[in-house]
Design a protein around this motif. Structure first.
Motif, PDB file in Angstrom:
ATOM      1  N   LYS A  80       0.778  -1.217  -0.018  1.00 19.15           N
ATOM      2  CA  LYS A  80       0.013   0.119  -0.065  1.00 19.15           C
ATOM      3  C   LYS A  80       1.019   1.371  -0.065  1.00 19.15           C
ATOM      4  O   LYS A  80       0.290   2.372  -0.138  1.00 19.15           O
ATOM      5  N   THR A  81       2.376   0.967   0.239  1.00 18.29           N
ATOM      6  CA  THR A  81       3.053   2.404   0.228  1.00 18.29           C
ATOM      7  C   THR A  81       3.481   2.495  -1.124  1.00 18.29           C
ATOM      8  O   THR A  81       4.427   3.220  -1.398  1.00 18.29           O
ATOM      9  N   LYS A  82       2.749   2.082  -2.336  1.00 21.71           N
ATOM     10  CA  LYS A  82       3.415   2.296  -3.687  1.00 21.71           C
ATOM     11  C   LYS A  82       3.581   3.732  -3.909  1.00 21.71           C
ATOM     12  O   LYS A  82       4.343   3.848  -4.931  1.00 21.71           O
ATOM     13  N   ASP A  83       2.943   4.637  -3.488  1.00 24.43           N
ATOM     14  CA  ASP A  83       2.953   6.078  -3.891  1.00 24.43           C
ATOM     15  C   ASP A  83       4.081   6.583  -2.898  1.00 24.43           C
ATOM     16  O   ASP A  83       4.009   7.878  -3.149  1.00 24.43           O
ATOM     17  N   TRP A 123       2.126   6.035   4.528  1.00 22.87           N
ATOM     18  CA  TRP A 123       2.884   5.341   5.458  1.00 22.87           C
ATOM     19  C   TRP A 123       2.059   5.508   6.898  1.00 22.87           C
ATOM     20  O   TRP A 123       2.347   6.307   7.627  1.00 22.87           O
ATOM     21  N   PRO A 124       0.971   4.548   6.898  1.00 25.52           N
ATOM     22  CA  PRO A 124      -0.048   4.971   7.797  1.00 25.52           C
ATOM     23  C   PRO A 124       0.416   4.218   9.269  1.00 25.52           C
ATOM     24  O   PRO A 124      -0.389   3.773  10.016  1.00 25.52           O
ATOM     25  N   TYR A 125       1.731   4.520   9.554  1.00 25.98           N
ATOM     26  CA  TYR A 125       2.097   3.985  10.682  1.00 25.98           C
ATOM     27  C   TYR A 125       2.913   4.760  11.903  1.00 25.98           C
ATOM     28  O   TYR A 125       3.495   6.017  11.532  1.00 25.98           O
ATOM     29  N   ASP A 176       6.080   2.270  16.894  1.00 25.84           N
ATOM     30  CA  ASP A 176       5.313   2.656  18.111  1.00 25.84           C
ATOM     31  C   ASP A 176       3.722   2.459  17.867  1.00 25.84           C
ATOM     32  O   ASP A 176       3.043   3.008  18.490  1.00 25.84           O
ATOM     33  N   ASP A 177       3.659   1.531  16.817  1.00 26.38           N
ATOM     34  CA  ASP A 177       2.057   1.349  16.464  1.00 26.38           C
ATOM     35  C   ASP A 177       1.646  -0.078  17.193  1.00 26.38           C
ATOM     36  O   ASP A 177       2.399  -0.572  17.639  1.00 26.38           O
ATOM     37  N   SER A 178       0.546  -0.428  16.876  1.00 21.13           N
ATOM     38  CA  SER A 178       0.055  -1.529  17.332  1.00 21.13           C
ATOM     39  C   SER A 178       0.002  -2.712  16.242  1.00 21.13           C
ATOM     40  O   SER A 178      -0.211  -3.850  16.494  1.00 21.13           O
ATOM     41  N   GLN A 179       0.553  -2.300  15.205  1.00 24.64           N
ATOM     42  CA  GLN A 179       0.634  -3.330  14.279  1.00 24.64           C
ATOM     43  C   GLN A 179       2.220  -3.491  13.488  1.00 24.64           C
ATOM     44  O   GLN A 179       2.860  -2.168  13.769  1.00 24.64           O
ATOM     45  N   SER A 180       2.572  -4.415  12.996  1.00 20.77           N
ATOM     46  CA  SER A 180       4.126  -4.583  12.494  1.00 20.77           C
ATOM     47  C   SER A 180       4.089  -3.689  11.207  1.00 20.77           C
ATOM     48  O   SER A 180       2.943  -3.499  10.605  1.00 20.77           O
ATOM     49  N   PHE A 181       5.328  -3.284  10.926  1.00 15.78           N
ATOM     50  CA  PHE A 181       5.384  -2.915   9.569  1.00 15.78           C
ATOM     51  C   PHE A 181       6.639  -3.174   8.823  1.00 15.78           C
ATOM     52  O   PHE A 181       7.345  -3.793   9.516  1.00 15.78           O
ATOM     53  N   GLU A 182       6.676  -3.268   7.527  1.00 15.58           N
ATOM     54  CA  GLU A 182       7.853  -3.620   6.746  1.00 15.58           C
ATOM     55  C   GLU A 182       8.646  -2.451   6.317  1.00 15.58           C
ATOM     56  O   GLU A 182       7.828  -1.464   5.860  1.00 15.58           O
ATOM     57  N   SER A 239      15.874  -7.276   1.461  1.00 17.86           N
ATOM     58  CA  SER A 239      14.324  -8.070   1.621  1.00 17.86           C
ATOM     59  C   SER A 239      13.891  -6.997   2.598  1.00 17.86           C
ATOM     60  O   SER A 239      14.406  -6.112   3.197  1.00 17.86           O
ATOM     61  N   TRP A 240      12.355  -7.111   2.736  1.00 16.44           N
ATOM     62  CA  TRP A 240      11.490  -6.378   3.630  1.00 16.44           C
ATOM     63  C   TRP A 240      11.964  -6.713   5.268  1.00 16.44           C
ATOM     64  O   TRP A 240      11.712  -7.922   5.493  1.00 16.44           O
TER      65      TRP A 240
END
Ligand code: TA6
Length: 300
Positions: free
Chosen positions: A74-77, A131-133, A157-163, A280-281
């Protein structure tokens, strides 16, 4: 430590004369000089330093993506190489090696800390959109007599992981690229982006020399790469917690095509040696952190 009068940069000088200058835009190191005033980084004469675009030269900071982003994310932009280098960072402070009594040591050093977090006023607006994190970045620049170290720490610092990817896009200054050789990559696999991203293996014998456009993502076994000119070693780049080193020189045509690359024959005076983790991510779990550092030591 002083600030430029327009508050756009932080300058630190050691008592022995070494000097580093950091543009708050991108927390981009734009100059690193030794005690005799020799500049160690290459900065394009057409580099934008007004915050209108990423700095062409010095040490741009690549986060959270290296290159452009595959469509499935979703971060393609996000902009090419992410938004860390196109955001205005905060100067968090400095620490020096001088003891509390203030007498200087014979091994002076100064560390400058910079910060960028989600929600920060200086964050590139493209970031927030794509980048909604919740995250926090701390970038440290440490200068001592014989080396420059830059460290990045990214916390989730989010409640979900990010790559993410992370990379330090260092433009080293050289006198003549045709006399440059790079060791420490022998036997390493690399993705050759000049040759349709084919995976190849660097020969074990002989150094890497630059004879044309070079754009390679290495995964070296050793954590140190040495850049020599002729028979003289100039820089030793050691990385910590980074699995890749990108080697890039645009050469003639690509330099011609980059509007902010000047002078056009400046490709002869630079070589990008870019420690990072980009093959790699990297997944950063909620509450976890990703760290990495480079130390560029002046040799000879
Ligand atoms: O680090 C190598 C690279 O990815 C090259 O492919 C080239 O695009 C270079 O970075 C410069 O990228 P930039 O976005 O700073 O023009």
């Amino acid at each position: 430590v002083t600030f430029s009068d327009d508050n756009s940069r932080v300058i630190a000088e050691l008592p022995t004369g070494e000097r580093v200058e950091v543009l708050l835009y991108g927390a981009t190191v734009i100059s690193w000089k030794d005690a005799s005033g020799d500049e160690k980084l290459w900065l394009s004469e057409a580099a934008k330093l007004d915050g209108s675009k990423a700095v062409r030269g010095g040490i741009p900071l690549v986060f959270p993506v290296f290159g452009s982003v595959p469509d499935h994310l979703k971060t393609k932009d996000l902009p090419q190489h992410g938004f860390a280098r196109t955001s205005r960072w905060e100067f968090l402070g400095k620490s020096t090696s001088e003891s509390l009594e203030g007498e200087t040591t014979n091994d002076p050093s100064v560390k400058l800390d910079f910060g960028l977090s989600s929600g920060a006023p200086g964050l590139d607006p493209k970031a927030a959109a794509h980048w909604p994190y919740k995250f926090n970045l701390i970038y440290s620049v440490t200068l001592n007599r014989e080396s420059l170290t830059t460290n990045i720490l990214a916390t989730n610092d989010d409640s979900q992981s990010f790559e993410c990817h992370v990379l330090l896009h260092t433009y080293l200054r050289v006198n003549d690229i045709t006399a440059v050789s790079v060791t420490g990559l022998g036997g390493a696999q690399y993705v050759d982006k000049v040759d349709s991203a084919k995976t190849k293996t660097q020969p074990t014998e002989g150094p890497l020399t630059i004879t044309g456009e070079t754009d390679r993502v290495y995964t070296p076994a050793e954590n140190t790469v040495t850049v020599s000119e002729g028979s003289t070693e100039k820089y030793r780049v050691t990385r910590d917690k980074f699995s890749n080193v990108v080697v890039w020189n645009p050469w003639i045509d690509k330099a011609e095509g980059l509007a902010d690359f000047a002078p056009k024959d400046g490709y002869r005076q630079m070589l990008c040696i870019e420690p990072g983790t980009v093959d790699s991510w990297q997944t950063v779990e909620a509450g976890d952190a990703l760290a990495g550092a480079q130390t560029i030591s002046l040799v000879g």
